[in-house]
Structures are given as structure tokens and as C-alpha cells.
Design a protein around this motif. Structure first.
Motif, PDB file in Angstrom:
ATOM      1  N   GLU A  11       0.830  -1.202   0.000  1.00  0.00           N
ATOM      2  CA  GLU A  11       0.000   0.000   0.000  1.00  0.00           C
ATOM      3  C   GLU A  11       0.868   1.258   0.000  1.00  0.00           C
ATOM      4  O   GLU A  11       0.564   2.234  -0.680  1.00  0.00           O
ATOM      5  CB  GLU A  11      -0.945   0.016   1.198  1.00  0.00           C
ATOM      6  CG  GLU A  11      -2.048  -1.012   1.135  1.00  0.00           C
ATOM      7  CD  GLU A  11      -3.012  -0.783  -0.010  1.00  0.00           C
ATOM      8  OE1 GLU A  11      -3.308   0.382  -0.336  1.00  0.00           O
ATOM      9  OE2 GLU A  11      -3.467  -1.780  -0.589  1.00  0.00           O
ATOM     10  N   ILE A  12       1.952   1.224   0.752  1.00  0.00           N
ATOM     11  CA  ILE A  12       2.865   2.376   0.800  1.00  0.00           C
ATOM     12  C   ILE A  12       3.478   2.607  -0.578  1.00  0.00           C
ATOM     13  O   ILE A  12       3.546   3.739  -1.058  1.00  0.00           O
ATOM     14  CB  ILE A  12       3.964   2.167   1.867  1.00  0.00           C
ATOM     15  CG1 ILE A  12       3.347   2.214   3.274  1.00  0.00           C
ATOM     16  CG2 ILE A  12       5.071   3.219   1.733  1.00  0.00           C
ATOM     17  CD1 ILE A  12       4.272   1.745   4.376  1.00  0.00           C
ATOM     18  N   ARG A  13       3.923   1.524  -1.229  1.00  0.00           N
ATOM     19  CA  ARG A  13       4.527   1.653  -2.562  1.00  0.00           C
ATOM     20  C   ARG A  13       3.542   2.244  -3.567  1.00  0.00           C
ATOM     21  O   ARG A  13       3.920   3.010  -4.443  1.00  0.00           O
ATOM     22  CB  ARG A  13       5.029   0.291  -3.051  1.00  0.00           C
ATOM     23  CG  ARG A  13       6.338  -0.143  -2.465  1.00  0.00           C
ATOM     24  CD  ARG A  13       6.906  -1.349  -3.195  1.00  0.00           C
ATOM     25  NE  ARG A  13       6.048  -2.527  -3.080  1.00  0.00           N
ATOM     26  CZ  ARG A  13       6.119  -3.435  -2.109  1.00  0.00           C
ATOM     27  NH1 ARG A  13       7.006  -3.301  -1.148  1.00  0.00           N
ATOM     28  NH2 ARG A  13       5.308  -4.481  -2.101  1.00  0.00           N
ATOM     29  N   ASN A  14       2.264   1.862  -3.447  1.00  0.00           N
ATOM     30  CA  ASN A  14       1.246   2.306  -4.406  1.00  0.00           C
ATOM     31  C   ASN A  14       0.597   3.632  -4.027  1.00  0.00           C
ATOM     32  O   ASN A  14      -0.150   4.196  -4.834  1.00  0.00           O
ATOM     33  CB  ASN A  14       0.162   1.235  -4.555  1.00  0.00           C
ATOM     34  CG  ASN A  14       0.704  -0.042  -5.148  1.00  0.00           C
ATOM     35  OD1 ASN A  14       1.665  -0.033  -5.903  1.00  0.00           O
ATOM     36  ND2 ASN A  14       0.097  -1.157  -4.797  1.00  0.00           N
ATOM     37  N   ALA A  15       0.866   4.130  -2.842  1.00  0.00           N
ATOM     38  CA  ALA A  15       0.229   5.365  -2.376  1.00  0.00           C
ATOM     39  C   ALA A  15       0.793   6.581  -3.107  1.00  0.00           C
ATOM     40  O   ALA A  15       1.934   6.594  -3.557  1.00  0.00           O
ATOM     41  CB  ALA A  15       0.433   5.523  -0.880  1.00  0.00           C
ATOM     42  N   ASP A  16      -0.033   7.586  -3.192  1.00  0.00           N
ATOM     43  CA  ASP A  16       0.369   8.848  -3.818  1.00  0.00           C
ATOM     44  C   ASP A  16       1.018   9.725  -2.740  1.00  0.00           C
ATOM     45  O   ASP A  16       0.396  10.629  -2.198  1.00  0.00           O
ATOM     46  CB  ASP A  16      -0.852   9.534  -4.435  1.00  0.00           C
ATOM     47  CG  ASP A  16      -0.483  10.793  -5.200  1.00  0.00           C
ATOM     48  OD1 ASP A  16       0.691  10.899  -5.634  1.00  0.00           O
ATOM     49  OD2 ASP A  16      -1.356  11.664  -5.361  1.00  0.00           O
ATOM     50  N   LEU A  17       2.264   9.396  -2.440  1.00  0.00           N
ATOM     51  CA  LEU A  17       3.012  10.123  -1.405  1.00  0.00           C
ATOM     52  C   LEU A  17       4.352  10.567  -1.982  1.00  0.00           C
ATOM     53  O   LEU A  17       4.837   9.997  -2.955  1.00  0.00           O
ATOM     54  CB  LEU A  17       3.278   9.212  -0.193  1.00  0.00           C
ATOM     55  CG  LEU A  17       2.075   8.667   0.561  1.00  0.00           C
ATOM     56  CD1 LEU A  17       2.523   7.599   1.545  1.00  0.00           C
ATOM     57  CD2 LEU A  17       1.349   9.789   1.283  1.00  0.00           C
ATOM     58  N   SER A  18       4.947  11.527  -1.324  1.00  0.00           N
ATOM     59  CA  SER A  18       6.286  11.945  -1.737  1.00  0.00           C
ATOM     60  C   SER A  18       7.266  10.806  -1.439  1.00  0.00           C
ATOM     61  O   SER A  18       7.015   9.948  -0.593  1.00  0.00           O
ATOM     62  CB  SER A  18       6.709  13.211  -0.986  1.00  0.00           C
ATOM     63  OG  SER A  18       6.930  12.916   0.381  1.00  0.00           O
ATOM     64  N   ASP A  19       8.370  10.817  -2.144  1.00  0.00           N
ATOM     65  CA  ASP A  19       9.388   9.789  -1.918  1.00  0.00           C
ATOM     66  C   ASP A  19       9.874   9.806  -0.473  1.00  0.00           C
ATOM     67  O   ASP A  19      10.131   8.757   0.114  1.00  0.00           O
ATOM     68  CB  ASP A  19      10.565   9.986  -2.880  1.00  0.00           C
ATOM     69  CG  ASP A  19      10.204   9.631  -4.311  1.00  0.00           C
ATOM     70  OD1 ASP A  19       9.206   8.901  -4.511  1.00  0.00           O
ATOM     71  OD2 ASP A  19      10.920  10.079  -5.225  1.00  0.00           O
ATOM     72  N   GLN A  23       9.612   6.683   2.083  1.00  0.00           N
ATOM     73  CA  GLN A  23      10.811   6.157   2.746  1.00  0.00           C
ATOM     74  C   GLN A  23      10.620   6.103   4.258  1.00  0.00           C
ATOM     75  O   GLN A  23      11.001   5.127   4.904  1.00  0.00           O
ATOM     76  CB  GLN A  23      12.044   7.002   2.392  1.00  0.00           C
ATOM     77  CG  GLN A  23      13.327   6.487   2.992  1.00  0.00           C
ATOM     78  CD  GLN A  23      13.671   5.096   2.507  1.00  0.00           C
ATOM     79  OE1 GLN A  23      13.503   4.771   1.338  1.00  0.00           O
ATOM     80  NE2 GLN A  23      14.148   4.251   3.412  1.00  0.00           N
ATOM     81  N   GLU A  24      10.017   7.139   4.838  1.00  0.00           N
ATOM     82  CA  GLU A  24       9.769   7.159   6.279  1.00  0.00           C
ATOM     83  C   GLU A  24       8.858   6.005   6.694  1.00  0.00           C
ATOM     84  O   GLU A  24       9.133   5.305   7.681  1.00  0.00           O
ATOM     85  CB  GLU A  24       9.120   8.481   6.688  1.00  0.00           C
ATOM     86  CG  GLU A  24      10.041   9.674   6.662  1.00  0.00           C
ATOM     87  CD  GLU A  24       9.316  10.984   6.972  1.00  0.00           C
ATOM     88  OE1 GLU A  24       8.179  10.942   7.479  1.00  0.00           O
ATOM     89  OE2 GLU A  24       9.894  12.044   6.698  1.00  0.00           O
ATOM     90  N   LEU A  25       7.795   5.792   5.932  1.00  0.00           N
ATOM     91  CA  LEU A  25       6.863   4.712   6.251  1.00  0.00           C
ATOM     92  C   LEU A  25       7.499   3.339   6.052  1.00  0.00           C
ATOM     93  O   LEU A  25       7.297   2.424   6.857  1.00  0.00           O
ATOM     94  CB  LEU A  25       5.592   4.853   5.414  1.00  0.00           C
ATOM     95  CG  LEU A  25       4.715   6.058   5.750  1.00  0.00           C
ATOM     96  CD1 LEU A  25       3.619   6.224   4.704  1.00  0.00           C
ATOM     97  CD2 LEU A  25       4.110   5.919   7.133  1.00  0.00           C
ATOM     98  N   GLU A  26       8.285   3.194   5.004  1.00  0.00           N
ATOM     99  CA  GLU A  26       8.972   1.925   4.769  1.00  0.00           C
ATOM    100  C   GLU A  26       9.968   1.623   5.889  1.00  0.00           C
ATOM    101  O   GLU A  26      10.119   0.471   6.304  1.00  0.00           O
ATOM    102  CB  GLU A  26       9.670   1.939   3.411  1.00  0.00           C
ATOM    103  CG  GLU A  26       8.698   1.881   2.251  1.00  0.00           C
ATOM    104  CD  GLU A  26       9.340   2.131   0.899  1.00  0.00           C
ATOM    105  OE1 GLU A  26      10.510   2.574   0.842  1.00  0.00           O
ATOM    106  OE2 GLU A  26       8.649   1.906  -0.109  1.00  0.00           O
TER     107      GLU A  26
END
Length: 77
Positions: A11-19, A23-26
Motif C-alpha cells: 500500500e505504501i509503494r502504491n500510495a500517492d506520497l512523496s518519496d 521512505q519514512e513509512l517503509e
């Protein structure tokens, strides 16, 4: 738990978030995985200690706890 963390990573990889946010979530998910592994290792260590404590005075209990510990270890717990 592993399955949930893997879904979260996807979900994090597919989310529309800044890099940066991705990275923070990963990093947080990786930290959770590490803590989960530590907990598993701690459980096996605790069971091993109990087995050692009972080994001389309670041989039947020792055998049972040894089998439980082996089962948990082989199950990935």
C-alpha cells in the motif's frame, strides 16, 4: 502479522506520497518487522530457559516443553 506488514508495504509503494514520506513509512515497517523477529527469538529463549530449569527435577515436563519449543521454532514463531 507478516502478511499484514507485507500488505502495508504494498500500500505504501502504491500510495500517492512523496518519496520522502514513502521512505519514512517503509523504515517504520522495517522496524516493526525487526521487533517482531526479536519477540519470536525472545519467546524461544524464554522457553529454553524454562526447559533447562526443569531438566533435572522434572524430566517429563522437560520433554514436553522441548517438543513445544521445537514445534514453535519450526512453525516460525
Amino acid at each position: 502479522m507478516n502478511e499484514t506488514l507485507e500488505k502495508l508495504e504494498q500500500e505504501i509503494r502504491n500510495a500517492d506520497l512523496s518519496d520522502t514520506k514513502k521512505q519514512e513509512l517503509e523504515t517504520l515497517v522495517a522496524k516493526l518487522k525487526t521487533e517482531q523477529e526479536s519477540e519470536k527469538e525472545g519467546l524461544v529463549t524464554d522457553l529454553t530457559k524454562v526447559i533447562e530449569d526443569f531438566e533435572s527435577s522434572h524430566p517429563q515436563v522437560t520433554g514436553l516443553l522441548s517438543r513445544v519449543s521445537t514445534f514453535l521454532s519450526n512453525s516460525g514463531i
